[in-house]
Design an enzyme around this catalytic site. Structure first.
Site, PDB file in Angstrom:
ATOM      1  N   TYR A 119      39.126  29.624  -6.705  1.00  0.00           N
ATOM      2  CA  TYR A 119      39.288  28.440  -7.547  1.00  0.00           C
ATOM      3  C   TYR A 119      39.877  28.854  -8.890  1.00  0.00           C
ATOM      4  O   TYR A 119      39.320  29.728  -9.577  1.00  0.00           O
ATOM      5  CB  TYR A 119      37.901  27.803  -7.729  1.00  0.00           C
ATOM      6  CG  TYR A 119      37.896  26.486  -8.447  1.00  0.00           C
ATOM      7  CD1 TYR A 119      38.719  25.448  -8.045  1.00  0.00           C
ATOM      8  CD2 TYR A 119      37.035  26.270  -9.524  1.00  0.00           C
ATOM      9  CE1 TYR A 119      38.691  24.230  -8.701  1.00  0.00           C
ATOM     10  CE2 TYR A 119      37.002  25.052 -10.180  1.00  0.00           C
ATOM     11  CZ  TYR A 119      37.833  24.037  -9.772  1.00  0.00           C
ATOM     12  OH  TYR A 119      37.802  22.826 -10.418  1.00  0.00           O
ATOM     13  N   SER A 138      33.608  47.908  -2.191  1.00  0.00           N
ATOM     14  CA  SER A 138      32.548  47.141  -2.850  1.00  0.00           C
ATOM     15  C   SER A 138      32.971  46.617  -4.215  1.00  0.00           C
ATOM     16  O   SER A 138      33.777  47.235  -4.909  1.00  0.00           O
ATOM     17  CB  SER A 138      31.312  48.037  -3.042  1.00  0.00           C
ATOM     18  OG  SER A 138      30.788  48.370  -1.783  1.00  0.00           O
ATOM     19  N   ARG A 161       0.799  -1.226   0.000  1.00  0.00           N
ATOM     20  CA  ARG A 161       0.000   0.000   0.000  1.00  0.00           C
ATOM     21  C   ARG A 161       0.836   1.283   0.000  1.00  0.00           C
ATOM     22  O   ARG A 161       0.299   2.370  -0.136  1.00  0.00           O
ATOM     23  CB  ARG A 161      -0.969  -0.015   1.198  1.00  0.00           C
ATOM     24  CG  ARG A 161      -2.222  -0.831   0.903  1.00  0.00           C
ATOM     25  CD  ARG A 161      -3.110  -0.930   2.127  1.00  0.00           C
ATOM     26  NE  ARG A 161      -2.525  -1.815   3.130  1.00  0.00           N
ATOM     27  CZ  ARG A 161      -2.949  -1.904   4.389  1.00  0.00           C
ATOM     28  NH1 ARG A 161      -3.946  -1.141   4.799  1.00  0.00           N
ATOM     29  NH2 ARG A 161      -2.391  -2.741   5.231  1.00  0.00           N
TER      30      ARG A 161
END
Ligand code: UD1
Ligand code: CA
Length: 463
Positions: free
Chosen positions: A389, A407, A20
């Site tokens: 990376y 920034s 079920r």
């Protein structure tokens, strides 16, 4: 003096198909609070310190064994599912005569240790059954008692007449009995019943025929004996379990805005006066110290959050440590190895991975900080990125105390920014920047005088 309790052996029945569930996954591998049903049963079984645990498996059995490859259990194959009596028969060869057997069901995950201890203590002279009063219509086996209230037998729902179906006391499927007795009774079971199966429940009538008393015990909570037969059952049991966990946390001093919109899939440890808004999810092991506030819709996994920190809504924290008084989010993401010292601030759309952020340092908007060591009191401007990376390897960025990174700068690792250094906005920094100096890398600004912006030709039909 009382004789010592006989040794305990636990048999977990888990060979059923679970049709079920309409699933390719064996039923006992479906998860409750993030862990397979069988894991919950095995935990409780182990807590009883039995002599051995035997798991009867069948359908999809190899996947079950693989999922529990490290569990210290004795696997028993029931090749064909011929009923619960047959399942116990398969396990019986591996049980010792002087043990008491406790039979558990792999799809009844919330059974408690206390309830089982009570049941086991009652199975000395004969079998002991875990029964309960059913409050709604169901197809559990019915407990038939005589005029003196003694248990006479169990009638399976499909074999029961109308009067028996009306009985309120039902069988949880969990029972305890001396192994020596089961060895007598199991070979005498018959499959002459509505399902053509060997019913374990028929051992009760055999015990009575042998003149043995049948004891009963009942669970402290109804969710303990609720089984999972369908996905709807599983969802209902998940909620019951989550509400239990929520209640326990509130009792220990955490405030949940809505215990019905709260999920722990693992272990959550909270201090006092922790406040958790709606729809937060905790996974793995999470520790939250006193006075922490967690906004709505946060997901926190395998992390520690120190005293007084504030986690704003929609924040994801995974494998991180958040120091005291930090503010994280809204919409921040801390990934494994992120460590925030006290009163650091990580704001919206900031991702931090494998980086230590010093005390009082601010990374407030739109940044990626990966594989970095950042000192105290540093200000990281909006849009700053550590380029960690190079396509083959990862490199570190180091930023000294009280530096100011303008920034939209990119820090191309490996690179070091000295203490108190200032990086001009919009710089691409590829070489170390000295302490206390302004370093910037942008084309000098110029003004082209007399330059004209191209204009659209005038349209004749207008004017
Ligand atoms: C069983 C009980 C019933 C009780 C109910 C509670 C019997 C005959 N009936 O009924 O009195 O009210 O549990 O949930 O015991 N299993 C095997 N091998 C088999 C058959 C079953 O390992 O050949 C396992 C299943 O995986 C499951 C458990 O035994 O974990 C119970 O089997 P199930 O078919 O669900 O029994 P019920 O009909 O629900
Ligand atoms: Ca069942």
């Amino acid at each position: 003096m009382r004789a010592p309790a006989p040794p305990l052996e636990i048999v977990i029945l888990a060979a059923g198909q679970g049709r079920r569930m309409a699933s390719a996954l064996p039923k006992v591998l479906h998860t409750l609070a993030g862990r397979p049903l069988l894991a919950h049963v095995l935990d409780t079984a182990s807590a009883l310190a039995p002599r051995a645990i035997h798991v009867v498996y069948g359908h999809g059995g190899e996947r079950v064994r693989e999922a529990f490859a490290h569990a210290r259990v004795n696997w028993v194959l029931q090749a064909e599912q011929r009923g619960t009596g047959d399942a116990v028969r398969c396990a019986l060869a591996g049980l010792a005569d002087d043990s008491v057997a406790l039979v558990l069901l792999g799809d009844v995950p919330l059974i408690s240790k206390d309830t089982l201890e009570t049941l086991r203590a009652r199975a000395v002279a004969g079998p002991a059954l875990l029964t309960f009063e059913a409050h709604r219509e169901n197809q559990y086996g019915r407990i038939v008692r005589d005029a003196q209230g003694r248990v006479v037998r169990i009638v399976e729902w499909r074999d029961a007449d109308l009067a028996q179906r009306a009985l309120r006391e039902v069988n949880s499927g969990v029972l305890a009995a001396p192994v020596a007795c089961l060895r007598e009774w199991i070979p005498r079971l018959s499959s002459a019943n509505a399902q053509g199966e060997l019913y374990l429940t028929d051992v009760i009538a055999l015990a009575v025929a042998d003149g043995l008393p049948v004891a009963t015990a009942s669970p402290a909570r109804s969710s303990e004996v609720e089984g999972v037969n369908s996905r709807a059952d599983l969802a209902a049991l998940e909620r019951a379990f989550q509400e239990q966990q929520a209640a326990a946390l509130m009792a220990s001093g955490a405030q949940l805005m809505d215990p019905r919109r709260f999920d722990v899939r693992g272990t959550l440890i909270t201090g006092r006066d922790v406040w958790i808004d709606v729809n937060c999810l905790f996974e793995g092991r999470v520790e939250i110290a006193d006075d922490v506030r967690i906004g709505a819709h946060c997901i926190i996994r395998d992390s520690r959050i120190a005293r007084g920190a504030r986690i704003e809504p929609h924040t994801l924290i995974d494998g991180a440590e958040v120091g005291p008084g930090c503010v994280v989010g809204p919409f921040a993401r801390l990934r494994p190895g992120a460590v925030l010292d006290d009163h650091a601030r990580v704001g919206n759309f900031v991702e931090v991975k494998g980086a230590r952020i010093g005390a009082g340092t601010k990374i407030n908007h739109l940044s990626y900080i990966g594989d970095a060591t950042i000192g105290q009191g540093v200000n990281i401007g909006a849009g700053v990125i550590t380029c960690n990376y190079d396509g083959a390897r990862k490199h570190r960025t180091t930023i000294g105390d009280h530096a100011f990174i303008g920034s939209d700068s990119q820090l191309v690792a490996p690179v070091e920014i000295g203490a108190g250094a200032t990086i001009g906005a919009g710089s691409t920094i590829t070489k170390d920047a000295p302490a206390g100096e302004l370093t910037l890398s942008r084309a000098a600004q110029k003004t082209v005088s007399g330059w004209q912006r191209p204009s659209k030709p005038a349209r004749a039909d207008k004017e």
